[in-house]
Write an enzyme that holds these catalytic residues in place. Structure first.
Site, PDB file in Angstrom:
ATOM      1  N   ASN A   9       0.894  -1.195  -0.031  1.00  0.00           N
ATOM      2  CA  ASN A   9       0.004   0.142  -0.059  1.00  0.00           C
ATOM      3  C   ASN A   9       0.795   1.111   0.016  1.00  0.00           C
ATOM      4  O   ASN A   9       1.948   1.153   0.530  1.00  0.00           O
ATOM      5  CB  ASN A   9      -0.991  -0.088   1.150  1.00  0.00           C
ATOM      6  N   HIS A  15       0.802   5.038   1.337  1.00  0.00           N
ATOM      7  CA  HIS A  15      -0.038   5.893   2.489  1.00  0.00           C
ATOM      8  C   HIS A  15       0.695   7.255   2.718  1.00  0.00           C
ATOM      9  O   HIS A  15       1.977   7.602   2.559  1.00  0.00           O
ATOM     10  CB  HIS A  15       0.140   5.135   3.752  1.00  0.00           C
ATOM     11  N   SER A  17       4.760   6.769   2.615  1.00  0.00           N
ATOM     12  CA  SER A  17       5.159   5.364   2.955  1.00  0.00           C
ATOM     13  C   SER A  17       4.748   4.327   2.281  1.00  0.00           C
ATOM     14  O   SER A  17       3.387   4.346   1.784  1.00  0.00           O
ATOM     15  CB  SER A  17       5.049   5.061   4.457  1.00  0.00           C
ATOM     16  N   ASP A  48      -2.531   0.406   8.398  1.00  0.00           N
ATOM     17  CA  ASP A  48      -1.242   1.136   8.278  1.00  0.00           C
ATOM     18  C   ASP A  48      -0.194   0.817   9.149  1.00  0.00           C
ATOM     19  O   ASP A  48       0.742   1.795   9.602  1.00  0.00           O
ATOM     20  CB  ASP A  48      -1.547   2.622   8.047  1.00  0.00           C
TER      21      ASP A  48
END
Length: 177
Positions: free
Chosen positions: A103, A105, A132, A141
């Site tokens: 992912n 973020h 990130s 996260d």
């Protein structure tokens, strides 16, 4: 040759940066949880298969997760890349793809997980903000960080100006990872 699937919920700018980068491998599909996600048209224009698994069609998160997982598996990806995918995924779903799901973020994790990261950064008075890339784990996260990029917070920043500079870094960082 690696195969990957990209999950989006909106305009798809991070998806576009991944596709523009000429990554080794093949984008097998772009999947969205929103039928009106603008990024779907961009993927289709490139000849990439698209699919919509609308989260509003399911009574429970687990039902949505199961349908999404089945659609992902249909494309046999080595990697699942979340690029502005705005749904929290259940533990069973995350474990199914653990170690191969990334992912991007918009914060320097572990600071400011979740949403409204730019507003949180401004309210906290931080001098550096950024983005990130991390592995997705059941903790929101909270997965291992792969790479980060920072931008200075300027005295005249508002959410929009800070978000714009962070997004430019996202577009560079995610394809490098």
């Amino acid at each position: 040759m690696k195969r990957y699937v990209i999950l989006i919920s909106g305009r798809g700018s991070n998806m576009e940066s991944l596709l523009d980068a000429g990554l080794p491998g093949t984008c097998a599909a772009v999947i969205s949880n929103r039928p009106d996600a603008a990024g779907l048209a961009g993927a289709a224009t490139r000849g990439i298969l698209t699919a919509v698994i609308d989260h509003r069609d399911f009574a429970a998160r687990e039902e949505f997760d199961a349908a999404l997982a089945a659609e992902i598996e249909r494309h046999a990806p080595d990697l699942v890349l979340l690029a502005g995918f705005m749904r929290i995924l259940g533990d069973a779903f995350v474990r199914r793809f653990e170690g191969r799901m990334l992912n991007i973020h918009p914060s320097l994790l572990p600071a400011f997980p979740g949403v409204r990261t730019h507003a949180q950064a401004l309210a906290a008075g931080v001098r550096l903000h950024g983005c990130s890339v991390h592995f997705v784990t059941p903790a929101l996260d909270g997965g291992p960080i792969v790479a980060q990029a920072a931008v200075p917070v300027q005295a005249n920043d508002d959410e929009a100006s800070l978000a714009g500079r962070v997004l430019a870094e996202e577009h560079l960082l995610y394809p490098r990872v």
